[in-house]
Scaffold this motif. Sequence first.
Motif, short mmCIF file in Angstrom:
data_model
loop_
_atom_site.label_atom_id
_atom_site.label_comp_id
_atom_site.label_asym_id
_atom_site.label_seq_id
_atom_site.Cartn_x
_atom_site.Cartn_y
_atom_site.Cartn_z
N VAL A 30 -9.51 17.25 9.34
CA VAL A 30 -9.20 15.84 10.91
C VAL A 30 -10.48 14.99 10.90
O VAL A 30 -10.13 13.82 11.39
N CYS A 31 -11.24 15.81 11.19
CA CYS A 31 -12.56 14.28 10.69
C CYS A 31 -12.47 14.22 9.03
O CYS A 31 -13.22 12.32 9.25
N TYR A 32 -12.39 14.75 8.50
CA TYR A 32 -11.90 13.91 7.04
C TYR A 32 -10.78 12.75 7.05
O TYR A 32 -11.12 11.65 6.67
N VAL A 33 -9.57 13.14 7.77
CA VAL A 33 -8.98 12.44 7.81
C VAL A 33 -9.39 10.72 8.80
O VAL A 33 -8.58 9.75 8.54
N THR A 34 -9.84 11.27 10.14
CA THR A 34 -10.13 10.35 11.11
C THR A 34 -11.09 9.08 10.16
O THR A 34 -11.18 8.39 10.16
N PHE A 35 -11.94 9.66 9.61
CA PHE A 35 -13.59 8.94 8.80
C PHE A 35 -12.14 8.08 8.06
O PHE A 35 -12.80 6.26 7.93
N LEU A 51 -9.67 6.79 7.67
CA LEU A 51 -8.11 5.92 7.76
C LEU A 51 -9.19 5.02 8.84
O LEU A 51 -8.75 3.89 8.98
N ARG A 52 -10.11 5.44 9.59
CA ARG A 52 -11.90 3.82 9.39
C ARG A 52 -11.26 2.74 8.78
O ARG A 52 -11.75 1.94 9.21
N PHE A 56 -4.60 -1.47 4.76
CA PHE A 56 -2.85 -0.40 4.07
C PHE A 56 -1.93 -0.51 6.76
O PHE A 56 -1.44 -0.84 5.58
N LEU A 57 -3.20 -0.27 6.60
CA LEU A 57 -2.08 -0.40 7.79
C LEU A 57 -1.86 -1.64 8.50
O LEU A 57 -1.49 -1.52 8.80
N HIS A 69 -9.22 5.21 0.14
CA HIS A 69 -10.63 4.97 0.61
C HIS A 69 -11.56 5.06 -0.44
O HIS A 69 -12.34 3.77 -0.65
N GLY A 70 -11.68 5.71 -1.81
CA GLY A 70 -12.09 5.39 -3.05
C GLY A 70 -11.99 6.41 -3.67
O GLY A 70 -10.96 6.77 -3.97
#
Length: 227
Positions: free
Chosen positions: A84-89, A91-92, A97-98, A153-154
């Motif tokens: 959840v921490c990784y996905v949140t980071f 997505l920021r 894309f969003l 992200h990369g």
Amino acid sequence: MSRNLLTAFWACSALHLLSLVTGLTTVEWVSKALLMPLLAAWLLSRSGPRLVAAGLLASAAGDVALEIDGLFVAGMVCFAVAHVCYVTFFLRGGGRFLRGGGGGGRRWAVLIGYGVLWLVLVAALWPRLGDLRIPVGVYSLILTATAVTSAWHGRRTGAGGALFLLSDGLIALGLAGIDLPLHGPLVMTTYIAAQYLLASGALRRQELRKEGRPTPPRAVPGGTAAG
């Protein structure tokens, strides 16, 4: 200081993999518990993303829990928090894309590709998982979200997300009674590489943004780059 911490992380990684092969149980437990805190300390020493560091520390809690009888599900919960921490980071960093910006079609391909892979793996392993079906199904979905968003992200973080999926996929095979040769070393080698790539990739893109330099293209299937 940061270089010393990274050296300590790799030394601890080598020691842990050696302990898996030689059966040095105490060394295995201690080195495993130290891996992610060392990586998180290195990341923070470089002023890296705190959310990613939090994910590494949650992973450390999961590593410890998985070594204790009866705490397997608790370990999965810890790793779910990490993802959840990784996905949140990630997505920021996925604003284009969003908002439907350039490269959105390729990013949808990443999402669909990983989604199909998740469905195939869950369907194949479901009959063998017993009481762990629901926890593994939910956790694997969160894990897949890390693979998807890290690829947006990369390239480096995308490779990390893919390796994390592979590592936990190997664990799932073990839970289903399908053990491969050198199963433990394979799981930990891919896991260690995954966490390093996620952390270093996130740090690199953050540093490039601070310097005002263009960030590398984002990874997409087939070796092409998203805009």
